[in-house]
Design a protein around this motif. Structure first.
Motif, PDB file in Angstrom:
ATOM      1  N   GLY A  67      10.853 -31.810  -7.731  1.00  0.00           N
ATOM      2  CA  GLY A  67      11.671 -30.893  -8.518  1.00  0.00           C
ATOM      3  C   GLY A  67      12.893 -30.336  -7.840  1.00  0.00           C
ATOM      4  O   GLY A  67      13.510 -29.398  -8.357  1.00  0.00           O
ATOM      5  N   PHE A  68      13.289 -30.899  -6.688  1.00  0.00           N
ATOM      6  CA  PHE A  68      14.478 -30.410  -5.992  1.00  0.00           C
ATOM      7  C   PHE A  68      15.660 -31.331  -6.265  1.00  0.00           C
ATOM      8  O   PHE A  68      15.510 -32.552  -6.290  1.00  0.00           O
ATOM      9  N   SER A  69      16.831 -30.742  -6.449  1.00  0.00           N
ATOM     10  CA  SER A  69      18.023 -31.540  -6.726  1.00  0.00           C
ATOM     11  C   SER A  69      18.691 -32.030  -5.453  1.00  0.00           C
ATOM     12  O   SER A  69      19.523 -32.928  -5.497  1.00  0.00           O
ATOM     13  N   GLU A  70      18.312 -31.465  -4.301  1.00  0.00           N
ATOM     14  CA  GLU A  70      18.898 -31.869  -3.032  1.00  0.00           C
ATOM     15  C   GLU A  70      17.819 -31.948  -1.969  1.00  0.00           C
ATOM     16  O   GLU A  70      16.891 -31.130  -1.939  1.00  0.00           O
ATOM     17  N   GLN A  71      17.943 -32.934  -1.082  1.00  0.00           N
ATOM     18  CA  GLN A  71      16.961 -33.083  -0.012  1.00  0.00           C
ATOM     19  C   GLN A  71      16.971 -31.881   0.921  1.00  0.00           C
ATOM     20  O   GLN A  71      15.922 -31.475   1.430  1.00  0.00           O
ATOM     21  N   SER A  72      18.146 -31.282   1.129  1.00  0.00           N
ATOM     22  CA  SER A  72      18.228 -30.130   2.030  1.00  0.00           C
ATOM     23  C   SER A  72      17.409 -28.950   1.509  1.00  0.00           C
ATOM     24  O   SER A  72      16.749 -28.243   2.285  1.00  0.00           O
ATOM     25  N   ALA A  73      17.439 -28.734   0.192  1.00  0.00           N
ATOM     26  CA  ALA A  73      16.655 -27.644  -0.397  1.00  0.00           C
ATOM     27  C   ALA A  73      15.163 -27.921  -0.256  1.00  0.00           C
ATOM     28  O   ALA A  73      14.363 -27.015   0.003  1.00  0.00           O
ATOM     29  N   PHE A  74      14.771 -29.172  -0.422  1.00  0.00           N
ATOM     30  CA  PHE A  74      13.374 -29.560  -0.239  1.00  0.00           C
ATOM     31  C   PHE A  74      12.936 -29.319   1.204  1.00  0.00           C
ATOM     32  O   PHE A  74      11.846 -28.792   1.451  1.00  0.00           O
ATOM     33  N   THR A  75      13.789 -29.684   2.148  1.00  0.00           N
ATOM     34  CA  THR A  75      13.447 -29.508   3.560  1.00  0.00           C
ATOM     35  C   THR A  75      13.235 -28.036   3.893  1.00  0.00           C
ATOM     36  O   THR A  75      12.286 -27.668   4.601  1.00  0.00           O
ATOM     37  N   ARG A  76      14.108 -27.177   3.375  1.00  0.00           N
ATOM     38  CA  ARG A  76      13.954 -25.734   3.629  1.00  0.00           C
ATOM     39  C   ARG A  76      12.649 -25.211   3.049  1.00  0.00           C
ATOM     40  O   ARG A  76      11.929 -24.427   3.691  1.00  0.00           O
ATOM     41  N   ALA A  77      12.342 -25.640   1.820  1.00  0.00           N
ATOM     42  CA  ALA A  77      11.108 -25.179   1.177  1.00  0.00           C
ATOM     43  C   ALA A  77       9.885 -25.678   1.937  1.00  0.00           C
ATOM     44  O   ALA A  77       8.912 -24.925   2.137  1.00  0.00           O
ATOM     45  N   PHE A  78       9.916 -26.922   2.379  1.00  0.00           N
ATOM     46  CA  PHE A  78       8.757 -27.476   3.072  1.00  0.00           C
ATOM     47  C   PHE A  78       8.542 -26.779   4.410  1.00  0.00           C
ATOM     48  O   PHE A  78       7.391 -26.532   4.817  1.00  0.00           O
ATOM     49  N   LYS A  79       9.619 -26.433   5.111  1.00  0.00           N
ATOM     50  CA  LYS A  79       9.482 -25.695   6.369  1.00  0.00           C
ATOM     51  C   LYS A  79       8.869 -24.327   6.121  1.00  0.00           C
ATOM     52  O   LYS A  79       8.090 -23.824   6.941  1.00  0.00           O
ATOM     53  N   ARG A  80       9.193 -23.728   4.976  1.00  0.00           N
ATOM     54  CA  ARG A  80       8.585 -22.440   4.615  1.00  0.00           C
ATOM     55  C   ARG A  80       7.092 -22.614   4.358  1.00  0.00           C
ATOM     56  O   ARG A  80       6.279 -21.769   4.741  1.00  0.00           O
ATOM     57  N   TRP A  81       6.720 -23.718   3.703  1.00  0.00           N
ATOM     58  CA  TRP A  81       5.316 -23.958   3.391  1.00  0.00           C
ATOM     59  C   TRP A  81       4.505 -24.334   4.627  1.00  0.00           C
ATOM     60  O   TRP A  81       3.412 -23.816   4.843  1.00  0.00           O
ATOM     61  N   ALA A  82       5.024 -25.307   5.384  1.00  0.00           N
ATOM     62  CA  ALA A  82       4.211 -25.941   6.418  1.00  0.00           C
ATOM     63  C   ALA A  82       4.651 -25.621   7.839  1.00  0.00           C
ATOM     64  O   ALA A  82       3.975 -26.028   8.800  1.00  0.00           O
ATOM     65  N   GLY A  83       5.770 -24.929   8.001  1.00  0.00           N
ATOM     66  CA  GLY A  83       6.234 -24.595   9.338  1.00  0.00           C
ATOM     67  C   GLY A  83       6.847 -25.762  10.086  1.00  0.00           C
ATOM     68  O   GLY A  83       7.064 -25.677  11.300  1.00  0.00           O
ATOM     69  N   GLN A  84       7.113 -26.851   9.392  1.00  0.00           N
ATOM     70  CA  GLN A  84       7.742 -28.018  10.003  1.00  0.00           C
ATOM     71  C   GLN A  84       8.492 -28.800   8.937  1.00  0.00           C
ATOM     72  O   GLN A  84       8.298 -28.571   7.744  1.00  0.00           O
ATOM     73  N   THR A  85       9.335 -29.710   9.362  1.00  0.00           N
ATOM     74  CA  THR A  85      10.116 -30.486   8.406  1.00  0.00           C
ATOM     75  C   THR A  85       9.224 -31.540   7.732  1.00  0.00           C
ATOM     76  O   THR A  85       8.174 -31.911   8.274  1.00  0.00           O
ATOM     77  N   PRO A  86       9.632 -32.047   6.581  1.00  0.00           N
ATOM     78  CA  PRO A  86       8.856 -33.114   5.932  1.00  0.00           C
ATOM     79  C   PRO A  86       8.683 -34.333   6.839  1.00  0.00           C
ATOM     80  O   PRO A  86       7.608 -34.942   6.867  1.00  0.00           O
ATOM     81  N   ARG A  87       9.737 -34.699   7.547  1.00  0.00           N
ATOM     82  CA  ARG A  87       9.650 -35.859   8.432  1.00  0.00           C
ATOM     83  C   ARG A  87       8.617 -35.617   9.530  1.00  0.00           C
ATOM     84  O   ARG A  87       7.790 -36.500   9.837  1.00  0.00           O
TER      85      ARG A  87
END
Length: 339
Positions: free
Chosen positions: A307-327
């Motif tokens: 549901g994110f329009s940009e990968q950068s927004a997804f990366t920020r959200a995932f770091k908030r969730w998991a404390g690390q980047t998606p990669r």
């Protein structure tokens, strides 16, 4: 200066078919002819327009070149944008996604879906002087490409009601009417495709087998594993996950899928101690972790599917969730599995 995906350069060359050296054409616009086609690689918009005009001018059927170029487009060519387009539930969903995701293809073009009495307009907004032949050709190719990928994904027979261009008519406008199969209006106040509401509500084929298999076979089971609460919450979260690839779901959309009103949905969630916003966030995280863990989708596509329009927004959200980047998360999961 704006940018446009180099994908369109390759498509123009493929449709030219008149003996020009492909390597020379690619080099003329600054593209390495030995590099693989990558939609993420951009070229300057002014260079692209000049290139398109030059190729069309030397082509024996230059008027048809932008139409053939657009008609050759397929969802798979567009990468993440194409994935977003074909995984929508209906053509209306596909059109709406174009509003959100167009920036991955161009910094100079946007789309807008407008409801009018006569139907729904898919409008292309692109600044520039309409006396620029390359820009006119590009706009025509874009409209033809929208028709092509709509035909590809729709479970019905796609047909536009009319096509509109701001620029003046070419010497042989009948070519455009024959191609689109409807009235084509030049010198109009918009660049747009007019589609009936009925056509937009036609279900899509959901032509990506990987997405179909993932959602139909694995998603419900996976989300249920996270769920220890009432079955109603599971149903809501599963439905949210199904809709996420169209953007952040609205309460009304999820409620409609569950055959209840939005007010009833919110009330029943509140009675169980949940909020709709929290469930959306949790569903996004769980779906993202599942996609990163069990699929090889690129991060840009995982971002779109959650549901994110940009990968950068997804990366920020995932770091908030998991404390690390998606990669980092994906690498860590795969490393643990190899131990």
């Amino acid at each position: 200066m704006g940018q446009i995906t180099s994908l369109f350069v390759y498509k123009v060359i493929d449709q030219a078919h008149h003996g020009q050296d492909k390597r020379e054409l690619l080099e003329s616009i600054g593209i390495d002819p030995d590099a693989p086609v990558d939609p993420r690689m951009m070229v300057a918009d002014t260079d692209y327009y000049a290139f398109f005009e030059r190729v069309a001018r030397s082509h024996p059927s230059g008027t048809q070149l932008p139409l053939r170029t657009g008609a050759s487009m397929r969802c798979a060519d567009y990468g993440a944008f194409g994935l977003a387009w074909k995984s929508a539930l209906t053509l209306r969903g596909s059109f709406s996604r174009a509003e959100r995701y167009a920036r991955v293809l161009s910094s100079v073009s946007t789309y807008q879906v407008r409801e009018k009495d006569e139907g729904v307009y898919m409008e292309l907004h692109r600044d520039g002087d309409r006396s620029n032949a390359g820009l006119r050709l590009s706009n025509e190719a874009t409209m033809a490409s929208i028709v092509a990928i709509s035909e590809e994904v729709s479970s019905g027979t796609f047909q536009a009601e009319a096509v509109f261009f701001k620029h003046d008519a070419p010497k042989t406008p009948r070519v455009h009417e024959d191609h689109f199969g409807c009235a084509v209006h030049f010198g109009a106040d918009r660049d747009a495709l007019l589609v009936s509401r009925q056509m937009l509500e036609t279900p899509n084929k959901l032509g990506d087998p990987g997405i179909v298999k993932f959602f139909d076979t694995h998603l419900d089971k996976e989300l249920s594993r996270f769920e220890a609460g009432p079955s109603f919450e599971r149903r809501v979260r599963n439905q949210i996950a199904q809709l996420l690839s169209q953007g952040t779901p609205r309460v009304s959309e999820v409620a409609s899928c569950l055959a209840i009103s939005g007010r009833t949905l919110q009330r029943r969630l509140s009675e169980r101690g949940y909020s709709f916003t929290t469930l959306v966030d949790n569903s996004r995280r769980e779906l993202a972790e599942r996609l990163l863990r069990d699929t090889a989708y690129p991060l840009a596509e995982v971002a779109f599917l959650t549901g994110f329009s940009e990968q950068s927004a997804f990366t920020r959200a995932f770091k908030r969730w998991a404390g690390q980047t998606p990669r980092s998360y994906r690498l860590a999961v795969h490393a643990a599995a190899d131990d």
